[in-house]
Design a protein around this motif. Structure first.
Motif, short mmCIF file in Angstrom:
data_model
loop_
_atom_site.label_atom_id
_atom_site.label_comp_id
_atom_site.label_asym_id
_atom_site.label_seq_id
_atom_site.Cartn_x
_atom_site.Cartn_y
_atom_site.Cartn_z
N VAL A 114 0.84 -1.20 0.00
CA VAL A 114 0.00 0.00 0.00
C VAL A 114 0.87 1.25 0.00
O VAL A 114 0.63 2.20 -0.76
CB VAL A 114 -0.96 0.00 1.20
CG1 VAL A 114 -1.72 1.32 1.28
CG2 VAL A 114 -1.94 -1.17 1.10
N HIS A 115 1.90 1.26 0.85
CA HIS A 115 2.75 2.44 0.93
C HIS A 115 3.52 2.67 -0.37
O HIS A 115 3.76 3.82 -0.77
CB HIS A 115 3.73 2.29 2.09
CG HIS A 115 4.56 3.52 2.33
ND1 HIS A 115 4.00 4.74 2.62
CD2 HIS A 115 5.91 3.72 2.29
CE1 HIS A 115 4.96 5.64 2.77
NE2 HIS A 115 6.12 5.05 2.57
N THR A 116 3.88 1.59 -1.07
CA THR A 116 4.63 1.72 -2.32
C THR A 116 3.73 2.15 -3.48
O THR A 116 4.11 3.02 -4.27
CB THR A 116 5.30 0.37 -2.66
OG1 THR A 116 6.15 -0.02 -1.58
CG2 THR A 116 6.13 0.49 -3.94
N HIS A 128 -2.94 3.08 9.07
CA HIS A 128 -2.88 2.98 10.52
C HIS A 128 -2.37 1.59 10.88
O HIS A 128 -2.86 0.59 10.35
CB HIS A 128 -4.26 3.19 11.14
CG HIS A 128 -4.85 4.53 10.86
ND1 HIS A 128 -6.13 4.88 11.24
CD2 HIS A 128 -4.34 5.63 10.23
CE1 HIS A 128 -6.38 6.12 10.87
NE2 HIS A 128 -5.31 6.59 10.24
N CYS A 129 -1.39 1.52 11.77
CA CYS A 129 -0.85 0.24 12.22
C CYS A 129 -1.80 -0.36 13.23
O CYS A 129 -1.97 0.16 14.34
CB CYS A 129 0.53 0.42 12.83
SG CYS A 129 1.76 1.07 11.69
N GLU A 161 8.55 4.45 8.47
CA GLU A 161 8.10 3.64 7.33
C GLU A 161 6.94 4.30 6.59
O GLU A 161 6.58 3.85 5.50
CB GLU A 161 7.67 2.25 7.80
CG GLU A 161 8.81 1.39 8.33
CD GLU A 161 9.78 0.94 7.24
OE1 GLU A 161 9.43 1.09 6.04
OE2 GLU A 161 10.87 0.46 7.58
N GLY A 162 6.34 5.33 7.17
CA GLY A 162 5.29 6.05 6.47
C GLY A 162 3.89 5.89 7.03
O GLY A 162 2.92 6.38 6.43
N ILE A 181 3.52 11.33 15.49
CA ILE A 181 2.63 10.44 14.77
C ILE A 181 1.38 10.27 15.63
O ILE A 181 1.46 10.30 16.86
CB ILE A 181 3.31 9.07 14.48
CG1 ILE A 181 2.38 8.18 13.64
CG2 ILE A 181 3.73 8.38 15.77
CD1 ILE A 181 3.05 6.89 13.17
N ASP A 182 0.21 10.14 14.99
CA ASP A 182 -1.02 9.98 15.74
C ASP A 182 -1.01 8.68 16.53
O ASP A 182 -0.62 7.63 16.01
CB ASP A 182 -2.22 9.98 14.79
CG ASP A 182 -2.62 11.38 14.34
OD1 ASP A 182 -2.00 12.34 14.82
OD2 ASP A 182 -3.54 11.49 13.51
#
Length: 725
Positions: A104-106, A114-115, A133-134, A157-158
């Motif tokens: 997804v990030h790429t 959201h982790c 990592e984004g 970061i939230d």
């Protein structure tokens, strides 16, 4: 004061609408695949589009959970689902799988990630890694104390925190109990809730703390909202995607009141009536959990694992299929009830209520009533009668949901002059502005012109839309305007405003997956042995890596870890370890690596030379993953698979009993070793995994105090590896 988000669960469309009407700022929901609540109602694609539109128009964000571990055969379909969600204007994805995160990030760098708590972020090092990592947000492990939360909120970061609902007794993402015991993977959304079953410590069947020794209470920290806001928490998360809409509405409404009061500088205390309503809706007893340092007795619900409700009476007698009860609170027909009975509770519904021999629809405090009770169970005098479902309360909440429509305020400006088309401009507080006009020019009035009050009264009739026009400005000349023209003008303007509010993101096309990966040097070891000092008197073989207690499977819990450091010849077990400078390290089994993109993610980090597959992967799944990896990146990675050993099924912060125990036995006679290392408890598999490894470069072995013949295990594994060289 920074506005804090109230995040609501939505297991289906009814619950979503209940949450929105109750005042949430965002909802999280799952599709029919890839959700850690596979047995919730969830949303198909048509419902998802409807949900996003419904929420966005009302200024509510939508987060979709794709928080399961993915196998290679699922990853392409998951990519297609991500693309659908991206172009459906979903606000963010909650992700566990490192391969999906990487994809997804790429491919969608503007898609917020959201982790998930399933990713097991439990220290500042892990927060820093995922920020780098984004990721846009980290859902902290439920075991995180407020002091850690405060520090995490300062990292740019939230941070999202669970504040109400069910608690996992094990660190999320690290529980293998359901997969081992019931073949239902918690990492794949199919948890069988083994923690809610009976177990007997150290062989005894009379444990004074109750038989449900792994069952925790539910979390409720509503009284600590001011401290969470002060800490800088971005989002307060309510658990409950499996719960009914009335539960969602009541809990969200209560937290909305508490948050609003705090942000307005007012004190808030949950009323006694509301407390009882929350207890009636669902509770296992409440706790402030590890977040605010409740001790083991305050955290656990070991006498019963299910909904307690509230006590409304006491059994007086049981005769001829009827139980007689003296009430301490009102009872209504069709209320759900439970008698707390030994050896098992007795559930019933108040289908018929008899008072003084007459059938009644309700009874009050102090009344003595009789209830038909069928079955073999015989209640005993003095046993409590609990109400677990209140028909009157549910009806009241349903009425509120139906009539308390959440409205979006608009301002209207109009221009109505003879010989010109009439124009209507609507504006909202979020910067949207739409203008519409009549198809034809207005005529001069021949008799009484349309008055401004009449125009505004007609335009204000927004009906069952989500809008309310609360202010008007404009000018009107000596004109005649048909009511039908005003109605059409208003409808067109509201439809245009709804369309403008429904889309929050400017989406583009996905980037192609263009990711280059160089082969790593071969790891020094073909066999990785995790061994306690007492497990074997022999030294490991020369081609094996001896993993001491403190790395491998056991160090997944390290709340004190700060970013940075250096690791060499180490099995990396949790995300915080990636903040270190690494040399000749191996990504471990507890990272839940199950697809080729996840392997690529970990191997792209300097110093990682190999990876251990998730123990939940079959040999066929391993083969599929390695084949896909080689096809995409041009080489076969160095990987390992677990071939022997008892896995840690649960990693539990602190203890789950006040007494120290060494084992627990389930109702089928299986015995699970329990060990405590001073800060956490580990429940170990009842029997060791023992399987072949035909595809990986190396093998992973766990030797412990319960291994009967460590030397023969090492020799067998060594021969198997040498046989494939």
């Amino acid at each position: 004061m920074k506005k804090i988000e109230l995040l609501a669960p939505a297991g289906n469309m009814e619950s979503l609408k209940a949450a929105v009407q109750a005042g949430c700022d965002a909802v999280y929901l799952g599709m029919t695949n890839y959700s850690a609540r596979a047995f919730a109602g969830n949303f198909d694609r048509e419902q998802l589009v409807e949900a996003v539109h419904y929420c966005h128009v009302r200024n509510v964000r939508v987060y979709v959970t794709m928080n399961t571990m993915l196998y290679e055969t699922e990853i392409e379909r998951a990519k297609e689902t991500v693309d659908f969600l991206y172009h459906s204007d979903v606000d963010a994805l909650l992700i566990q799988d490192l391969g999906l995160f990487h994809l997804v990030h790429t491919m969608y760098p503007d898609f917020e990630i959201h982790c998930s708590t399933q990713m097991h972020i439990h220290n500042l090092a892990g927060v820093q890694v995922m920020k780098n990592e984004g990721a846009s947000r980290v859902v902290m492990a439920r075991e995180s104390p407020i002091e850690l939360i405060e520090k995490a909120c300062q990292m740019g970061i939230d941070i999202e925190v669970f504040v109400y609902g069910a608690i996992c007794i094990s660190y999320s993402g690290q529980c293998l109990f359901s997969a081992s015991m019931k073949n239902r993977s918690a990492n794949r959304g199919m948890c069988a809730q083994c923690c809610r079953l009976k177990y007997f410590p150290d062989g005894t069947h009379h444990f004074q703390e109750g038989d449900y020794i792994l069952s925790p209470r539910d979390l409720n920290v509503i009284d600590e909202i001011p401290q969470l806001i002060k800490a800088g928490v971005a989002s307060l998360k309510i658990e409950g995607r499996m719960k009914r809409p009335e539960y969602v509405y009541l809990v969200i409404r209560t937290f909305r009141e508490a948050i609003d009061a705090c942000q307005q500088g007012r004190e808030y205390h949950v009323s006694r009536k509301r407390q009882e309503e929350l207890l009636e809706m669902f509770n296992r007893g409440f706790s402030k959990g590890h977040l605010f340092h409740d001790d083991v007795k305050e955290r656990m619900s070991q006498y019963r694992p299910n909904h307690r409700g509230i006590q409304i009476g006491t059994v007086e007698s049981f005769n001829h299929g009827e139980v007689t009860v003296k009430l301490s609170a009102p009872l209504h027909q069709h209320d759900g009830l439970r008698i707390l009975h030994t050896p098992a509770d007795i559930g019933l519904t108040a289908v018929k209520i008899f008072r003084k021999g007459k059938l009644v629809s309700s009874a009050d405090k102090g009344d003595i009533v009789s209830l038909p009770l069928h079955g073999k169970d015989r209640p005993k005098p003095g046993e409590p009668l609990q109400k677990t479902s209140d028909t009157v309360l549910l009806a009241e909440i349903d009425e509120e949901i139906a009539h308390n429509s959440r409205k979006v305020p608009l301002s209207a400006e109009y221009h109505a002059m003879p010989g010109e088309t009439m124009k209507l401009c609507l504006k909202d507080a979020d910067g949207h502005e739409v203008t519409v006009e009549t198809d034809t020019a207005l005529e001069m009035a021949k008799k009484a012109p349309m008055q401004k009050a009449q125009i505004e009264s007609s335009l204000a009739k927004t009906g069952d839309t989500c809008f309310v026009i609360d202010s008007f400005s404009g000018e009107a000349g000596n004109v005649f305007i048909a009511v039908s023209q005003l109605n059409a003008l208003r409808r067109n303007a509201l439809a245009k405003m709804e369309a403008a509010r429904a889309v929050l993101h400017k989406r583009t096309q996905a980037r192609p997956y263009d990711f280059h990966l160089d082969p790593t040097p071969a790891p020094k070891q073909r066999i990785l042995i995790e061994e306690d000092d007492f497990a074997s008197e022999s030294k490991p073989y020369d081609d094996a890596c001896f993993i001491t207690q403190g790395h491998g499977l056991t160090p997944v819990i390290n709340q004190e870890q700060m970013p940075g450091g250096f690791l060499a010849d180490t099995v990396i077990s949790q995300m915080g370890d990636f903040s270190c400078e690494m040399k000749d390290c191996i990504a471990g089994m507890t990272l839940n690596l199950a697809n080729s993109y996840a392997l690529a993610f970990v191997l792209s980090h300097p110093g990682i030379v190999g990876a251990v597959f998730s123990s939940e992967c079959s040999n066929e799944q391993i083969h599929q993953t390695l084949t896909a990896f080689a096809s995409r990146y041009g080489f076969v990675p160095y990987t390992y698979a677990l071939v022997y050993g008892r896995r840690v099924l649960m990693h539990i912060k602190d203890r789950f009993t006040s007494e120290k125990i060494t084992s627990m036995q389930d109702l089928h006679g299986s015995v699970y070793p329990v060990r405590y290392n001073g800060s956490s408890t580990e429940i170990v598999e009842n029997e060791p995994v023992h399987r072949a490894n035909p595809y990986c470069y190396g093998s992973y072995v766990i030797l412990d105090e319960w291994t009967k013949d460590p030397s023969s295990v090492q020799e067998e594994v060594n021969e198997e590896i040498l046989g494939r060289i």
